[in-house]
Design an enzyme around this catalytic site. Structure first.
Site, mmCIF file in Angstrom:
data_model
loop_
_atom_site.group_PDB
_atom_site.id
_atom_site.type_symbol
_atom_site.label_atom_id
_atom_site.label_comp_id
_atom_site.label_asym_id
_atom_site.label_seq_id
_atom_site.Cartn_x
_atom_site.Cartn_y
_atom_site.Cartn_z
ATOM 1 C CD GLU A 157 49.785 12.871 15.569
ATOM 2 O OE1 GLU A 157 49.141 12.195 16.421
ATOM 3 O OE2 GLU A 157 49.065 13.868 15.107
ATOM 4 C CG ASP A 202 51.509 15.831 10.023
ATOM 5 O OD1 ASP A 202 52.321 15.664 11.201
ATOM 6 O OD2 ASP A 202 50.722 14.847 10.000
#
Length: 476
Positions: free
Chosen positions: A177, A111
Site C-alpha cells: 500500500e 508494509d
C-alpha cells in the site's frame, strides 16, 4: 457472501459483554504481537530488501492461522499491471458464511514507509518503544495496528462465542500500500470469489481525536507525477550567459508558482471542489496538530476542513537539482520535481490529470520543454451513509468509545478503494482506523495511542459480534 439484500440487525448482541472482557484481557498480548510486527522493517519501496516484506507477510499469516477461525490462509502475489513482475506478498485468509450470515472483508496493510533518518527519531524506528500512553515505531500506527485490530477483534469474538460462528470472513492484508498498491487490481480480480463480501472494513484511517472515534466518509483522490522542465542543451556559465538565457530552475519556479493564487488556493482551471458540510475546527487546532510555526499563516479560503477534505491541493514533494553544497555558478539545463495533487471528491483522477496537463502546457515559461512521467492516479471516494453496515459500525463505535462518532473526511488518499468499489459494487465500505491527529504517520516518531487502539479493537469486535448475530430476510 450472502445472496440477500435486506438485513435486520439486532440492537445488541448476546456476546457484547464477553467481547468487552476478551478485548481488555488480551490487550497486553495484542501489544506484544504488534511490537513483533513493528520490529520487521517491511518497507515495500523498490530500493529496500523485499525479504523483510516477505517475512512480515509470513508473520501476519501465522497470526491469522493461530486465531483458529479460517478455513484457508495463504501468502499470495499478483502481477503488476500488464507485466510479469509480481507485487509484494499479501495475506489472504477466508472463512465461508453459514446460516444466512453476511461476509465481512477485513483489510489492512503490513508494509510501511521508509523510516528516514534515525537521528530524527527519539527512539529507533523499528524498535517499538512505549513512552507515556503511546507506542512509537515505524508502522506502529500505519498500518500494523490496523492488522492487529483485525486479529485482536477476531480473537475477542472467538473468546466470546467460540470458533464455530456463522459470520463469513475474508482477511486481506496487503503488502505494498505504501508503494502505490501496484498489483492491487490484479490481486482483486484473481481472488474475487474469495474476497467477495457484504461489508468491507478498511482499517487504515484516522479518528477525530484520542477520545472521539470517526468513520471516514470522504477521501480525496491523487495525481502524482514527475515534472521535468528543460531549457538548455547543456549547462552554461551563469556569469557568461545569466540575464539573457533562461535556466531550467528559473523556468521551473515560474511554472510552479502558477499552481496557486495569492491566498495559496489551487488556481488550476478544471480542478473542482466538493460542496460538503464540515465540523468546527479552529486555526488553533490546526496549528497544534500540523506543527505550524508562530507567524506562519494557514493558506486557502473557506472553512479549514473544507480546504483539507473538499478542495484540491498541490504540493511539490521533491526536487532533483544541484544541492547547496555542490552548487556551482551554472545555469541548470534541466530540473525535475515531484508533484502531488490531491483531487476533491466528485472528480475523477483522470479528469484532474487532464486539467493539470493543460495547465502546464499553457503556462510553460520562455518556451521551456515540459514533460510528465512516473504518473500515478487514484480516484476520490464518497461513502453512501444510508446502509445498514454503516449504521451498525457507528453504533459499535459509540458503544466502545462512549462518544458518538464523527463522520470524517480525509485530505489524504486511499486509491485502492476505487478498485474495491469497482470489483464489489454492492459491498458497503467502512473506512475505520486506529490513528489520531498526533500519530505522525509517515513521519519520524510515528506512534499509536494505546487507548485509541483498545477502543478501536473493541468497536470492531462488537460490530463483528453483532453481524454474527444478525438475521437476514430475503427481499421479495
Amino acid at each position: 457472501m450472502t445472496d440477500t439484500d435486506e438485513h435486520v440487525q439486532p440492537k445488541t448482541s448476546s456476546s457484547d459483554s464477553a467481547i468487552r472482557d476478551a478485548v481488555a484481557g488480551s490487550l497486553p498480548s495484542t501489544i506484544a504481537d504488534l511490537s513483533r510486527l513493528v520490529r520487521i522493517p517491511s518497507v515495500s519501496w523498490a530500493a529496500f530488501d523485499p525479504a523483510h516484506v516477505r517475512a512480515s507477510a509470513e508473520a501476519v499469516a501465522t497470526l491469522a492461522r493461530d486465531t483458529g477461525v479460517f478455513e484457508s490462509v495463504e501468502v499470495l502475489q499478483a502481477p503488476i499491471g500488464e507485466t510479469e513482475e509480481l507485487g509484494q506478498p499479501a495475506v489472504l485468509a477466508t472463512r465461508r458464511a453459514k446460516n444466512g450470515r453476511p461476509t465481512v472483508m477485513l483489510y489492512a496493510h503490513h508494509d510501511v514507509q521508509p523510516p528516514g533518518k534515525d537521528e530524527d527519531w527519539d527512539s529507533q524506528p523499528f524498535e517499538p518503544t512505549v513512552r507515556g500512553d503511546r507506542i512509537y515505531g515505524r508502522g506502529a500506527a500505519d498500518d500494523k495496528a490496523g492488522v492487529m485490530a483485525h486479529i485482536a477483534s477476531l480473537r475477542a469474538l472467538t473468546a466470546a462465542v467460540g470458533n464455530d460462528f456463522d459470520l463469513g470472513l475474508a482477511l486481506f492484508i496487503e503488502g505494498e500500500e505504501e508503494f502505490g498498491s501496484r498489483s492491487f487490481a490484479n490481486f482483486l480480480r484473481a481472488n474475487r470469489e474469495a474476497l467477495a463480501a457484504d461489508a468491507i472494513i478498511v482499517a487504515d484511517s484516522n479518528n477525530w481525536d484520542e477520545k472521539t472515534p470517526a468513520l471516514t466518509i470522504a477521501l480525496r483522490g491523487n495525481v502524482t507525477f514527475r515534472l521535468t522542465v528543460t531549457t538548455l542543451e547543456h549547462a552554461s556559465h551563469s556569469g557568461m550567459f545569466g540575464g539573457a538565457v533562461p535556466d531550467a530552475m528559473l523556468a521551473t519556479i515560474r511554472l510552479l508558482s502558477t499552481f496557486w493564487d495569492d491566498a495559496g488556493s489551487v488556481a488550476v482551471d478544471g480542478l473542482t471542489r466538493h460542496d460538503g458540510v464540515t465540523p468546527e475546527y479552529t486555526e488553533e487546532q490546526l496549528r497544534a496538530e500540523a506543527g505550524l510555526l508562530p507567524g506562519v499563516s494557514p493558506i486557502g479560503t473557506g472553512t479549514i476542513l473544507s480546504r483539507i477534505w473538499s478542495q484540491p491541493s498541490i504540493t511539490v514533494t521533491g526536487i532533483d537539482a544541484p544541492s547547496v553544497a555542490n552548487a556551482s555558478n551554472t545555469l541548470s539545463p534541466t530540473v525535475s520535481v515531484k508533484v502531488s495533487v490531491r483531487v476533491a471528491p466528485g472528480q475523477t483522477a483522470k479528469d484532474a490529470q487532464a486539467a493539470i496537463q493543460r495547465h502546464l502546457t499553457a503556462n510553460a515559461p520562455f518556451g521551456a520543454t515540459v514533460e510528465i512521467d512516473d504518473l500515478d492516479l487514484g480516484d476520490p471516494f464518497l461513502v453512501d451513509t444510508s446502509g445498514y453496515a454503516v449504521g451498525e459500525a457507528k453504533r459499535a463505535m459509540a458503544d466502545a468509545w462512549g462518544v458518538e462518532p464523527v463522520e470524517l473526511g480525509i485530505g489524504g488518499s486511499i486509491p485502492f478503494i476505487a478498485d474495491l468499489v469497482r470489483e464489489f459494487p454492492e459491498a458497503e465500505i467502512l473506512v475505520t482506523g486506529v490513528e489520531d491527529p498526533h500519530s505522525r504517520a509517515h513521519s519520524p516518531n510515528e506512534s499509536l495511542h494505546l487507548g485509541v487502539f483498545s477502543r478501536a479493537i473493541l468497536a470492531e469486535a462488537l460490530l463483528l459480534g453483532r453481524l454474527n448475530d444478525a438475521s437476514h430476510v430475503a427481499s421479495a
